[in-house]
Scaffold this motif. Structure first.
Motif, short mmCIF file in Angstrom:
data_model
loop_
_atom_site.label_atom_id
_atom_site.label_comp_id
_atom_site.label_asym_id
_atom_site.label_seq_id
_atom_site.Cartn_x
_atom_site.Cartn_y
_atom_site.Cartn_z
N CYS A 126 0.86 -1.19 0.00
CA CYS A 126 0.00 0.00 0.00
C CYS A 126 0.89 1.23 0.00
N CYS A 129 -0.15 3.28 3.57
CA CYS A 129 0.15 2.81 4.93
C CYS A 129 1.25 1.74 4.96
N CYS A 146 -5.93 -1.24 -0.80
CA CYS A 146 -5.53 -1.72 0.52
C CYS A 146 -6.73 -2.01 1.41
N CYS A 149 -6.57 0.70 4.62
CA CYS A 149 -6.80 2.15 4.53
C CYS A 149 -7.42 2.57 3.21
ZN ZN Z 1 -2.99 0.95 3.31
#
Ligand code: ZN
Ligand code: AP5
Length: 210
Positions: A126, A129, A146, A149
């Protein structure tokens, strides 16, 4: 507990660091993540590190030793920590000793080179994050997105096949000698990392209790 995770690129250090982090409630420190963040933010350190990382080479020792020194002095490391991706050279291990850091256990996750190729070429991360996925072994629920997030998942620049080969070469030359270094201290445990994530996690958690 002060812990070091050793292993080739793609052996599963980051994956197991997350498991141990949940289990022991101690922070996982990945020099790779710190460096990638610095590259993303365009800091002086990031600019210096980028070309080394993109080509699969190691960033100079003094840069990563500086990162670790600063990070280990923080409050959340006082009750233990997991080092993921540091040390990676004998001089880095010596620097850690010279800082007076006492290591309780070193876990080396062993995976054959062919399997590493499969794992790293299928890895997606990701970009917001840093969560890690794999197209076959750990796909995100929605392709390219992701689970944690909602950020976009992408392939790391150093996860292209030619660069993976270079990283493996660097690992065998510069990092593998650390197995001997820690074997001599009596703190090294080798964990088989070839099977499924859950199998490696079970062996890793068992190694922590031994
Ligand atoms: Zn993420
Ligand atoms: P870094 O980010 O540390 O990369 P690395 O060591 O190459 O390790 P990876 O993050 O690629 O792999 P991993 O072992 O964490 O595996 P993961 O759990 O993600 O370093 C990047 C660069 O930064 C270096 O090349 C260097 O330039 C620089 N750097 C960093 N530290 C440095 C230092 N100390 N000194 C100098 N330079 C430094 O798993 C991989 C994939 O496989 C994932 O997709 C995962 O889902 C999957 N997977 C994991 N376990 C399994 C399993 N059991 N079965 C199936 N799939 C699995």
């Amino acid at each position: 507990m002060n812990l070091i995770l050793l292993g080739a690129p793609g052996a599963g250090k980051g994956t197991q660091a997350e498991v141990i982090c949940d289990h022991l409630q101690i922070p996982a420190i990945s020099t790779g993540n710190v460096l990638r963040e610095a590259v993303k933010n365009g800091t002086e350190m990031g600019l210096k590190a980028k070309s080394f990382m993109d080509s699969g080479a190691l960033v100079p020792d003094e840069v990563v030793i500086g990162i670790i020194k600063e990070r280990l002095a923080m409050d959340d490391c006082q009750n233990g920590f997991i080092l993921d991706g540091f040390p990676r050279t004998v001089p880095q291990a010596e620097a850690l000793d010279a800082m007076g850091v006492k290591i309780d256990k070193v876990i080396d996750i062993e995976v054959a080179d062919e399997k590493i190729m499969q794992r790293l070429s299928g890895r997606r991360v990701c970009q917001d994050c840093g969560a890690s996925y794999h197209v076959d072994y750990k796909p995100s629920k929605e392709d390219g997105k992701c689970d944690k997030c909602g950020g976009q998942t992408v392939q790391r620049k150093d996860d292209h096949p030619d660069t993976i080969k270079d990283r493996l070469h660097v690992y065998h030359e510069q990092t593998e000698p650390l197995k001997d270094y820690y074997e001599k201290t009596g703190k090294l445990t080798i964990v088989e990392g070839q099977e499924e994530v859950a199998d490696t996690s079970a062996l890793t958690l068992k190694a922590l209790e031994a």
